[in-house]
Scaffold this motif. Structure first.
Motif, mmCIF file in Angstrom:
data_model
loop_
_atom_site.group_PDB
_atom_site.id
_atom_site.type_symbol
_atom_site.label_atom_id
_atom_site.label_comp_id
_atom_site.label_asym_id
_atom_site.label_seq_id
_atom_site.Cartn_x
_atom_site.Cartn_y
_atom_site.Cartn_z
ATOM 1 N N TRP A 319 0.845 -1.190 0.000
ATOM 2 C CA TRP A 319 0.000 0.000 0.000
ATOM 3 C C TRP A 319 0.886 1.247 0.000
ATOM 4 O O TRP A 319 1.896 1.300 0.715
ATOM 5 N N SER A 320 0.465 2.242 -0.784
ATOM 6 C CA SER A 320 1.124 3.551 -0.752
ATOM 7 C C SER A 320 0.629 4.296 0.490
ATOM 8 O O SER A 320 -0.474 4.037 0.982
ATOM 9 N N LEU A 321 1.430 5.212 0.993
ATOM 10 C CA LEU A 321 0.978 6.042 2.119
ATOM 11 C C LEU A 321 0.974 7.516 1.709
ATOM 12 O O LEU A 321 0.847 8.401 2.559
ATOM 13 N N ASP A 322 1.134 7.779 0.394
ATOM 14 C CA ASP A 322 1.263 9.161 -0.074
ATOM 15 C C ASP A 322 0.073 10.019 0.370
ATOM 16 O O ASP A 322 -1.091 9.658 0.118
ATOM 17 N N ALA A 323 0.394 11.147 1.000
ATOM 18 C CA ALA A 323 -0.668 12.058 1.425
ATOM 19 C C ALA A 323 -1.304 12.684 0.182
ATOM 20 O O ALA A 323 -0.645 12.857 -0.835
ATOM 21 N N PRO A 346 10.659 2.225 5.293
ATOM 22 C CA PRO A 346 11.153 3.406 4.590
ATOM 23 C C PRO A 346 12.011 2.976 3.400
ATOM 24 O O PRO A 346 12.242 1.782 3.197
ATOM 25 N N GLN A 347 12.529 3.937 2.644
ATOM 26 C CA GLN A 347 13.342 3.616 1.447
ATOM 27 C C GLN A 347 14.794 3.398 1.850
ATOM 28 O O GLN A 347 15.673 4.143 1.452
ATOM 29 N N TYR A 376 7.528 6.310 3.112
ATOM 30 C CA TYR A 376 7.211 4.983 3.642
ATOM 31 C C TYR A 376 6.265 4.229 2.711
ATOM 32 O O TYR A 376 5.472 4.835 1.981
ATOM 33 N N ILE A 377 6.357 2.898 2.795
ATOM 34 C CA ILE A 377 5.335 2.055 2.161
ATOM 35 C C ILE A 377 4.885 1.012 3.183
ATOM 36 O O ILE A 377 5.589 0.729 4.150
ATOM 37 N N LEU A 378 3.707 0.470 2.949
ATOM 38 C CA LEU A 378 3.200 -0.615 3.801
ATOM 39 C C LEU A 378 3.260 -1.909 3.024
ATOM 40 O O LEU A 378 2.912 -1.946 1.845
#
Ligand code: ADP
Ligand code: MG
Length: 478
Positions: A319-323, A346-347, A376-378
């Protein structure tokens, strides 16, 4: 290897290892070997597609200086005109066995499957120790017949050509450069704990090609030691021309904490030397791409539909966490509600950066309105079966053998691959050899040199024939 706990460079300890090999269902192991050439191809396609890399990372770049610096170098060398069209990447794709939790009927565990953890595109290590432990397990097994073919379901001990793959890949890159008096440069850390691996790679190259010289240099010493020649040759100490630069360092921001570090990386990328990995591969190994390319449909941008289908069978949910995007808001909400079944990443590379369980909720709260959130990514949490094994660690010297305990371990399987190409044209696409790292169940990180895990080897089993309880703790609440 040297120990991080002992200051003297002249003192070595054994690499942590397991007493027994780790069981993997044969069809799942074969799947991982079969898809490695597809992963090599995917990495090549990505590395060559700078506009894809730029667009994909546009949210990460403003908040992640390290990724920004890497991408800047790729953009700079493309703008200036690439001096060396031959690209190289020795990589390792890591997997864990997954036993999906069946929520309705806990007594009825699902079939095992493989889940890819990540692809390491730079400094994929431990090939030599992996070969060593495979040899040791094979020998002990012959001597004591622990796991002989008469045992139902035990199929075979697969070959482990991990070290050979690394050495052969470096030789292929060296030959592609085409100057028989040039050298291979291995870039290492200031104090290399795993120095013996570098030396064994050097010896393995020497076995088949005694005329190739491999030199090791600390990254921090390079700004003084390298320069470009009139035709963009990369020169070491004004004399030796470098054919191949093999990065065993440079994967973490902290590796660049000396003057001229980024300038030095740029000089290397600008040069005619073949980089292993070329900067585009390093960027393509960033975890954000796992989230962007985890479904068959997404993969079809770069692969045929049958390749994409094959690969997507081992990929987890991300899942993306992009605001500010629907997808990112959905991911954020999903993470808050399902923190027990995801990992927050994190990357970064090299261990110690992931967040699990309740800490995810806390971190998500902290980053809700912060730009940091974009880095971050999930990822879906992989639920590995607990294997019965014994971990021998150098921190317990002189351990009384009678005190060795069978403990529940979780293993991670890595498959080594190599891609060598001239722009888009593949010159070599190979897969061989493996690494197994086993850690105590309940420990979240998986590094060997960082002290979390030990090296194991593979014994292939037939999932239907084998008595799985011989190998795994199958209690469902484990
Ligand atoms: P790194 O670049 O630091 O090696 P990884 O993605 O490999 O990052 O994560 C480090 C370790 O965390 C892995 O070796 C594995 O033990 C564990 N891990 C990573 N992802 C998952 C996951 N989805 N489920 C369970 N454990 C994971
Ligand atoms: Mg890893």
């Amino acid at each position: 290897m040297r120990s991080s706990k002992i200051a003297s460079d002249n003192c070595v300890v054994h690499v942590p290892f397991t007493l027994f090999p780790s069981p993997y269902p044969k069809h799942l192991y074969d799947t991982c070997l079969d898809i490695q050439p597809i992963i090599n191809k995917l990495m090549l396609k990505m590395a060559n597609d700078t506009s894809f890399l730029e667009t994909s990372l546009e949210n990460v770049i403003p908040v992640d200086e390290f990724t920004r610096n890497l991408l800047n170098i790729q953009q700079t060398v493309i703008k200036e005109g690439i001096a060396q069209p031959i690209l190289s990447c020795i990589n390792r794709s890591d997997y864990m066995l997954d036993r999906p939790v069946c929520k309705n009927d806990v007594q009825q565990p699902q079939e095992l499957r493989m889940r890819q953890v990540e692809v390491n595109a730079i400094a994929s290590a431990l090939s030599t120790h992996s070969r060593g432990v495979t040899q040791m397990h094979n020998y002990l097994n012959k001597k004591y017949s622990w796991l002989n073919e008469k045992l139902p379901g035990v199929v075979e001990f697969p070959r482990n050509d991990s070290l050979k793959l690394i050495a052969d890949s470096l030789i292929k890159a060296y030959d592609a450069y085409g100057n028989p008096s040039a050298i291979i440069l291995l870039i290492m850390e200031d104090r290399s704990l795993n120095f013996s691996e570098h030396l064994q790679i050097e010896l393995e190259i020497c076995k088949t090609r005694p005329n190739i010289r491999l030199m090791r240099q600390r990254f921090a010493d390079l700004p003084e030691a390298i320069e470009l020649g009139p035709n963009k040759e990369l020169l070491l100490k004004k004399s030796d021309e470098i054919a191949v630069v093999y990065f065993r360092f440079g994967y973490d921001p902290s590796n660049y904490n000396f003057d001229q570090a980024w300038q030095c990386r740029l000089t290397i990328e600008r040069s005619r030397a073949i980089k292993c990995p070329s900067i585009g591969f390093h960027v393509s190994g960033i975890k954000k791409f796992q989230q962007l390319l985890h479904s068959q449909q997404q993969l079809e941008r770069f692969l045929t539909s049958s390749e994409a289908q094959q690969l997507s069978r081992v990929l987890s949910q991300f899942w993306s966490l992009d605001a500010g995007s629907d997808e990112g808001e959905l991911g954020y909400q999903y993470g808050l509600e399902n923190y027990q079944s995801v990992v927050l990443k994190p990357q970064r590379e090299g261990g110690g950066h992931n967040t699990y369980g309740r800490d995810i909720k806390q971190l998500l709260d902290q980053i809700r309105n912060s730009p940091e959130r974009q880095q971050y990514i999930l990822m879906e949490l992989i639920n590995s079966p607990r294997e019965k094994n014994v971990l021998l660690h150098p921190d317990n010297p002189g351990q009384d053998p009678s005190s060795l305990k069978i403990e529940p371990l979780i293993s991670e399987l890595g498959i080594y691959g190599n891609i060598l190409a001239e722009a888009q044209v593949e010159l070599d696409n190979s897969a061989a050899g493996y690494l197994v790292r086993s850690k105590l169940a309940g420990v979240n990180e998986g590094g060997v040199v960082s002290g979390y895990a030990g090296i194991s080897s593979v014994v292939l089993i037939d999932e239907v024939e084998a008595d799985l309880s011989l190998f795994y703790n199958l209690g469902y609440d484990e």
